[in-house]
Each structure stands twice: as structure tokens, then as C-alpha cells.
Design an enzyme around this catalytic site. Structure first.
Site, PDB file in Angstrom:
ATOM      1  N   CYS A 203       0.820  -1.208   0.000  1.00 22.58           N
ATOM      2  CA  CYS A 203       0.000   0.000   0.000  1.00 22.58           C
ATOM      3  C   CYS A 203       0.855   1.260   0.000  1.00 22.58           C
ATOM      4  O   CYS A 203       0.380   2.338  -0.324  1.00 22.58           O
ATOM      5  CB  CYS A 203      -0.967  -0.013   1.176  1.00 22.58           C
ATOM      6  SG  CYS A 203      -0.198  -0.429   2.715  1.00 22.58           S
ATOM      7  N   ASN A 204       2.117   1.123   0.356  1.00 18.11           N
ATOM      8  CA  ASN A 204       2.963   2.317   0.384  1.00 18.11           C
ATOM      9  C   ASN A 204       3.933   2.435  -0.781  1.00 18.11           C
ATOM     10  O   ASN A 204       4.594   3.446  -0.928  1.00 18.11           O
ATOM     11  CB  ASN A 204       3.771   2.359   1.676  1.00 18.11           C
ATOM     12  CG  ASN A 204       2.949   2.899   2.816  1.00 18.11           C
ATOM     13  OD1 ASN A 204       2.056   3.712   2.587  1.00 18.11           O
ATOM     14  ND2 ASN A 204       3.218   2.450   4.017  1.00 18.11           N
TER      15      ASN A 204
ATOM     16  N   PRO B  96       7.993  -3.329  10.702  1.00 18.67           N
ATOM     17  CA  PRO B  96       8.512  -4.655  10.356  1.00 18.67           C
ATOM     18  C   PRO B  96       7.847  -5.347   9.166  1.00 18.67           C
ATOM     19  O   PRO B  96       8.365  -6.341   8.680  1.00 18.67           O
ATOM     20  CB  PRO B  96       8.265  -5.455  11.630  1.00 18.67           C
ATOM     21  CG  PRO B  96       7.086  -4.796  12.263  1.00 18.67           C
ATOM     22  CD  PRO B  96       7.078  -3.369  11.835  1.00 18.67           C
ATOM     23  N   GLN B  97       6.699  -4.840   8.670  1.00 20.25           N
ATOM     24  CA  GLN B  97       5.968  -5.609   7.654  1.00 20.25           C
ATOM     25  C   GLN B  97       6.710  -5.740   6.328  1.00 20.25           C
ATOM     26  O   GLN B  97       6.599  -6.745   5.651  1.00 20.25           O
ATOM     27  CB  GLN B  97       4.595  -4.983   7.359  1.00 20.25           C
ATOM     28  CG  GLN B  97       3.530  -5.387   8.339  1.00 20.25           C
ATOM     29  CD  GLN B  97       3.339  -4.310   9.376  1.00 20.25           C
ATOM     30  OE1 GLN B  97       4.087  -3.331   9.380  1.00 20.25           O
ATOM     31  NE2 GLN B  97       2.387  -4.474  10.260  1.00 20.25           N
TER      32      GLN B  97
ATOM     33  N   GLN C 132       6.672  -8.592   3.108  1.00 18.78           N
ATOM     34  CA  GLN C 132       6.104  -8.317   1.790  1.00 18.78           C
ATOM     35  C   GLN C 132       7.114  -8.598   0.682  1.00 18.78           C
ATOM     36  O   GLN C 132       6.770  -9.124  -0.377  1.00 18.78           O
ATOM     37  CB  GLN C 132       5.626  -6.859   1.737  1.00 18.78           C
ATOM     38  CG  GLN C 132       4.383  -6.636   2.591  1.00 18.78           C
ATOM     39  CD  GLN C 132       4.186  -5.180   2.980  1.00 18.78           C
ATOM     40  OE1 GLN C 132       5.132  -4.383   2.954  1.00 18.78           O
ATOM     41  NE2 GLN C 132       2.965  -4.826   3.351  1.00 18.78           N
TER      42      GLN C 132
ATOM     43  N   ALA D   4     -10.548   4.717  20.739  1.00 13.49           N
ATOM     44  CA  ALA D   4     -10.851   3.714  21.761  1.00 13.49           C
ATOM     45  C   ALA D   4     -10.918   2.337  21.117  1.00 13.49           C
ATOM     46  O   ALA D   4     -10.395   1.356  21.649  1.00 13.49           O
ATOM     47  CB  ALA D   4     -12.170   4.054  22.442  1.00 13.49           C
TER      48      ALA D   4
END
Lengths: 427, 275
Positions: free
Chosen positions: A51-52, A116-117, A121, A195
Site C-alpha cells: 500500500c505504500n 517490520p511488515q 512483503q 478507543a
């Protein structure tokens, strides 16, 4: 001359609208890999899309042709004309590309440095490339080095050490107070998005029960249903204070909801057990003086943001260290890549030696056939090791000169010295 | 014996250095080395105490030097037990400097020269009396050290200074758990030790209790610890207040061990023990 080419866009160079176009369809990755495999000017390729960022890594003998092909591919995948996204792309060649890819995998190029993802990927992208047989000698090696670098950065720097999100920071603090959150009781006052996010995070830590209070009781019920908790009335908060371990407040109330007196009178009932208030509301819901009570800890949104800021600064500092590791590894990879150039010469050298050996064996065959198989074997080993030892030094010499500019001269000299080219013509 | 004592001291010094490096650098292998060195020091120390026991024929605690040395031995023994139970690496960084300080102070006192000892010290009761009380005291020493760690960590969390100590020290709950555990072990041991002492006193002197200064101060420390444990159980005292109380109790205990032993006279004093 093979070039490593990296074309891509990330969260800094391209807006999300363009990035999401490229990731629109789930089988885009496969399509891209197949397309590149079938494009003649591209030898090896890997396609990474998160996504980035979108990254294409390939090797080619003709970088400009390859780039054209990749632009076409992107335009096809994203259903966008090339001119719409060409300004968002970056292109790196050779060692710059390697450096960039190492940095990406080490999470130095991420929106949140150290997250860390990305490594997972990349591993997935590489797995897809191997399934579609689009990566080869160079990219295989490059990917393995990438994983190695990412691991090294993670273990040798503190880039992933500290919390950089509010709920993560809150959980870390809670763990410094309670050691573990397992079996702890949490009271949520307010049902906003924050929340909910925090509740999700806390649930993962194994808290035993959630109680939710809200002025609009219906909202409390909704959130309670989502997390298998109990909705309670606003008036019940007071009695809950003697039972729960963590209170998270996030209402829009202009006055304090939790006051000093209220907490103080509950301390004895709680038998002095620690109570942790996480106040993410603005204006604050918990009276700041509550923090002065014994075994009671109050952290408001500014405190938590302060923690995150320090941690971010620390990560930036660690990133400098990580960058040094990346640069060292790029150098190592460059050296390896250059030894690839001497490989053909080494192969012909070996082949020539082999041919000579075979031929000489044939000539002496009549004299040797009397020997027992064991003796034959010994002679075989003997000749082989003589050849090996003779070739060893020239081969090491060539590998050693692999990163010299005048490597061509050394290769020429070797080929002439051993008369390699002429022999190969004859064969 | 002297050599073994000095060797133990040097190893403990080395381990302390390692533990200090560990708390700064946070590398596991540094801890592992320091811990192993500490255990080697402990073994040397044990042998040295064993030799002394063999030579004297009784527990070697007749003067301040060997008292301090035996106390530091007991703390390391208890520390090793707790390390196995709680596996809290950073604890060593507090325990090692403390025991090494005790050892260094012991080092500067002269070795005992006189050979003969009072025959009443030749009793199994006395040996139990001494060992049990010292092990109990060692638990209190650990409770004292974890209380200090607790106060440091609590201060940092309360004041929101999340720096070096915050990341290196364990959670408040962990420290409080070790503190509770140590008190719960130390208190019965101290009680049993005093009880055995009084039985022995009846057997040796014909009196259970002589209001000797050391006995009085031991009773005072016992009462303080009893109060602390009582508050913990009934009112649920924990955390900061319990930590402060644990520190105060330990100071009284140390006073009765060292100051009373040197200055106050009585049959427990080092002066009369050595005579």
C-alpha cells in the site's frame, strides 16, 4: 553488459490515488511477472506492490528499452496513461538500485521507519517471482543478500525497538507496570475510533475483560458487542474504579470525568493495587492530580505523543547506523557482481584443462589398461589434482582483479596465455 | 584459604564489572559471562569458607571479617536461587556490586590469628542458628535491592522520564513479586533462626533470652519485618510504600548486624565471640 534496473514509486513520490490504481487487482503481480518474463529485453524481474510502494526490479542489457517496457506495463496495470504517473517514478541503476532495495527491505525507506511488515512483503514478492520463474542468478543472489541485510540491520541497530504509535506506546507502558496484560480488566470510557483501535491492541495482549461506558449507552453496547465486553452506565464508573486495572478515557467531555477524590476513595477498596489511566481525550478526562496518588499512574495524550517523538528521533538516529550497514553490503554485492564477469573465462580455462586431460588419457590408454581399477582411480585423482592446483592460482588471481577497471586486460591476457579463444573456435 | 578468598573476591569484582557493562550495553552474552564468573567466585568462596570451618571447628563468623564474608556468600547463594526462579538478568547488576562491596570491606579486616575457640561454639545448634539467620538476612538483602530498583523504576514512570533506567529495569509487578517472595522466605527463616538460637542459649547458658544488645536489635528488626508483612497481608500494602518499608527494615537489620556487633558489647558481639 547487464544492468540492474529499479523503477518504482513510494509514499513520498506518489499520492495514494496512483499507488492504489497499481494495486487494484489481486492478480496484478502475476500479470506483471509474466509480462516481464515475456519481454525480450528484460532478463530477470521481481514485482513488489504494497500500500505504500510499487517497486520493479529487473536485469537487462538495454536499460532504456526495459524502462519503456516497464512504463507500458505500469500503464496497463493501473489503466492510466504514462504521462499521469511518470513524474512520480524514480529510476535507479546498478548499485543505486541495490542500495535502494536494501534500504527498502531494512525499512529505512518506510513511512514509519523501522516498521517490520515490509520484509515479509518482499519475501512474498520474491516467492511469487520464483513461482513464475522470473528471477535468475543475479536477482536470486540480490534477494538473499537483501534478507541478510534486513536481518543484520534489525539485530545490530535499535531501529525497531521502540513504540511509535499511541496504542503501542500505551501497551508498552502498561507492561512496565503490570508485567503482563493477561487477565487484566480494562475500562473504556468513550467509544471513539481511538478507543476502538486501542481496544483491538489490548485484546491481542490477552486482557481478560472489557467494560465500556459511554454517555450514549447504545454506542457502548455496539462496541461491547464487537469485543465481547460489558457495556456499563456512566453512573457505574465509580464502582468500577475499585475493580479494573486499566482505564482508557476518550470522551469529548469538557470537564474531568475522573477526579482526584473519586480515585482516592477507591484506593483502599482496591487494596492499593496499581491502576493505570490512559487519557487520550482532549480536553483531558482525568484530573492530572490523580497521578500524585500512590500506585496510580496517569498518562495523557501529550505524554504518549512525547514518548513517540523521542522514539521516532531515536529511530532516525539508528537509521544512520543502518545506512552504514546497507552501504557496506552494497559494496560486497558489487564485488560479487563483478566476479560474474570473470566466470566465462574461468569456465573456458577449466574446460580446456579437462579436454587436455581426457586427450592425454586416451593416448596412454594402451599402456595403462594393465592396471587394476584401484590404480586407475589413483592415477585419475592424481592428474585431476595436478590440474586443479595448476589452475587454482590463475583463477584466484582473476577473481581478485574482478573489481579493477582494467579487468578486460587481465581477461585478454589470460585468454591469450592459455590460448582459450582459438581453442574454442576449433571446438 | 586466604588465596581462595582473594580469588573469590577478584572473580566477584570481575563479575561486577561485567554486570555493569551488561546494564549499559544490554547484551545477553555479557550477562552470561558475568553470571558464570560470579558462580565460579561463589564456588571458590564456598571452598574457602569450608576450609575455615574445618580449621576452626565451627561456623567462621567469629569476627566482622568472616561475618561480612559469610553474609556476602549467603546473598550470592540466594541470588542464584532467585535467578533460577525469576530469570531476571538485570538483578545481577544490583546484587553483584552489593556483595562485592561487602567482600571488599571484609578484605580490609585482618585475618584471625588466634587458634583456640570457646568450646561452646562446637555445636550443631549454633551452625543451624547462624546459617538460617544468614540465609534469611540474604533474602532481606535481595528484598532491599529490589525495593531500590522498584523505587527507581516507579519514580521514572511517575515522572514520565522514560530514559535509560526505564528501558533497562523490569516491570513494577515483577519487582514487587520478587520483593514479596524474598520477604516471605526471609521472615520465616529469621524467626526459625532466632528460635534455634534461644534453644541453644538455654542449652549453653541456661537462659532462653538474655536481653543481650544483639538479641534486642534482632527482635526490633523482626518486629519491623512482622509489621511490614502484616500490612501487606491485611491492607494490601504494595508497591512504593512496601518498598520504602522494606528498605527501612533492612537498614535496622544491618545496624543490628554491624554496628551492634562492633560497639554494643554483649555475648553476641564480635569482641566476645573472638575471645
Amino acid at each position: 553488459m547487464t544492468t540492474i534496473l529499479n523503477i518504482g514509486m513510494n509514499h513520498e513520490t506518489a499520492p495514494v490515488e496512483i499507488r492504489e490504481c497499481l494495486a487494484a487487482e489481486p492478480n496484478n503481480n502475476k500479470k506483471a511477472l509474466v509480462f516481464m518474463r515475456e519481454t525480450d529485453c528484460i532478463k530477470e524481474s521481481i514485482f513488489l506492490s504494497t500500500c505504500n510502494r510499487v517497486e520493479i526490479l529487473c536485469t537487462t542489457d538495454d536499460p532504456s528499452m526495459a524502462k519503456k517496457a516497464i512504463l507500458e506495463l505500469m500503464s496497463k496495470l493501473g489503466r492510466l496513461p504514462i504521462k499521469d504517473f511518470i513524474s512520480n517514478l524514480y529510476t535507479y541503476n546498478d548499485m543505486e538500485a541495490v542500495h535502494h532495495f536494501f534500504s527498502v527491505a531494512s525499512s529505512l525507506d518506510s513511512m514509519i521507519i523501522g516498521e517490520p511488515q515490509i520484509l515479509g512483503q518482499i519475501k512474498k514478492a520474491y516467492a511469487e517471482a520464483t513461482i513464475n520463474k522470473s528471477s535468475g542468478v543475479i536477482l536470486n543472489r540480490l534477494m538473499h543478500r537483501t534478507f541478510h541485510v534486513a536481518k543484520k540491520v534489525r539485530t545490530e541497530t535499535e531501529i525497531c525497538e521502540s513504540a511509535v504509535s499511541i496504542s503501542y506506546a500505551a501497551v508498552e507502558l502498561a507492561k512496565k507496570i503490570f508485567y503482563t496484560l493477561e487477565g487484566k480488566k480494562v475500562l473504556f470510557i468513550g467509544t471513539g475510533e481511538m478507543a476502538e483501535l486501542a481496544a483491538r491492541h489490548l485484546m491481542k495482549q490477552g486482557i481478560s475483560s472489557i467494560r465500556i461506558a459511554n454517555r450514549t449507552f447504545n454506542n457502548a453496547l455496539k462496541l461491547a458487542a464487537l469485543f465481547d465486553g460489558n457495556a456499563i452506565l456512566f453512573e457505574e464508573i465509580d464502582s468500577q474504579l475499585s475493580e479494573v486495572d486499566i482505564v482508557l478515557t476518550s470522551t469529548a467531555s469538557p470537564q474531568y470525568i475522573i477526579t482526584y477524590e473519586q480515585v482516592k476513595k477507591n484506593i483502599r477498596k482496591r487494596r492499593n493495587s496499581p491502576l493505570f489511566f490512559i487519557d487520550i481525550a482532549v480536553p483531558r478526562n482525568v484530573q492530572p492530580e490523580v497521578n500524585n496518588l500512590e500506585n496510580i499512574y496517569v498518562y495523557d495524550i501529550d505524554d504518549l505523543k512525547g514518548i513517540i517523538r523521542t522514539n521516532m528521533a531515536q529511530r532516525q538516529q539508528e537509521a544512520v547506523k543502518a545506512d552504514r550497514i546497507v552501504s557496506q553490503e552494497v559494496d560486497k554485492f558489487e564485488k560479487w557482481l563483478k566476479t560474474l564477469k570473470v566466470v566465462p573465462t574461468i569456465i573456458s580455462l577449466r574446460r580446456k584443462a579437462d579436454i587436455i586431460m581426457q586427450a592425454e588419457f586416451q593416448k596412454s590408454y594402451s599402456a595403462l589398461k594393465e592396471l587394476s581399477p584401484a590404480q586407475m582411480e589413483t592415477i585419475n585423482i592424481l592428474t585431476k589434482s595436478i590440474v586443479e592446483k595448476l589452475l587454482n592460482d590463475p583463477i584466484l588471481y582473476l577473481k581478485d582483479k574482478a573489481d579493477r577497471k582494467i579487468l578486460g586486460n587481465y581477461l585478454d591476457m589470460t585468454r591469450n596465455l592459455f590460448n582459450l579463444d582459438k581453442d574454442e573456435d576449433e571446438i | 584459604m586466604v588465596f581462595l578468598f582473594n580469588l573469590a573476591l577478584s572473580l566477584e569484582l570481575l563479575a561486577t564489572g561485567g554486570f555493569i557493562v551488561f546494564i549499559i550495553k544490554q547484551q545477553k552474552w555479557v550477562f552470561q559471562y558475568s553470571y558464570n564468573i560470579l558462580i565460579m567466585g561463589f564456588i571458590c568462596h564456598s571452598i574457602s569458607i569450608g576450609c575455615q570451618y574445618y580449621e576452626l571447628g565451627t561456623m567462621p563468623i567469629l569476627e566482622l571479617k568472616s561475618g561480612l564474608s559469610f553474609f556476602s556468600w549467603s546473598i550470592v547463594a540466594v541470588y542464584i536461587l532467585l535467578q533460577i526462579k525469576f530469570k531476571l538478568r538485570v538483578l545481577g547488576s544490583f546484587v553483584a556490586p552489593f556483595v562485592t562491596t561487602l567482600m571488599i570491606s571484609a578484605f580490609f579486616f585482618p585475618w584471625r590469628t588466634q587458634e583456640s575457640i570457646n568450646p561452646i561454639f562446637n555445636s550443631l545448634w549454633l551452625i543451624f542458628h547462624v546459617i538460617i539467620i544468614f540465609i534469611g538476612d540474604a533474602f532481606f538483602a535481595i528484598a532491599f535491592l529490589t525495593s531500590i530498583m522498584y523505587l527507581i523504576q516507579e519514580h521514572h514512570i511517575k515522572k514520565k522520564i522514560l530514559g535509560l533506567f526505564y528501558t533497562r529495569l523490569p516491570s513494577l509487578a515483577t519487582l514487587d513479586a520478587i520483593n514479596t517472595f524474598s520477604l516471605n522466605c526471609g521472615f520465616p527463616l529469621l524467626s526459625i533462626g532466632i528460635f534455634i538460637g534461644s534453644i541453644y542459649s538455654q542449652y549453653a547458658f541456661g537462659k532462653y533470652w538474655q536481653w543481650d544488645p544483639k538479641e534486642v536489635w534482632a527482635l526490633i528488626s523482626w518486629l519491623f519485618y512482622a509489621a511490614l508483612i502484616h500490612q501487606r497481608i491485611t491492607v494490601g500494602w504494595q508497591g512504593r510504600r512496601a518498598a520504602i518499608m522494606s528498605i527501612i527494615c533492612f537498614c535496622i537489620l544491618m545496624f543490628s548486624f554491624i554496628v551492634v556487633g562492633i560497639l554494643f558489647g554483649g555475648y553476641h558481639s564480635f569482641k566476645s565471640l573472638g575471645a
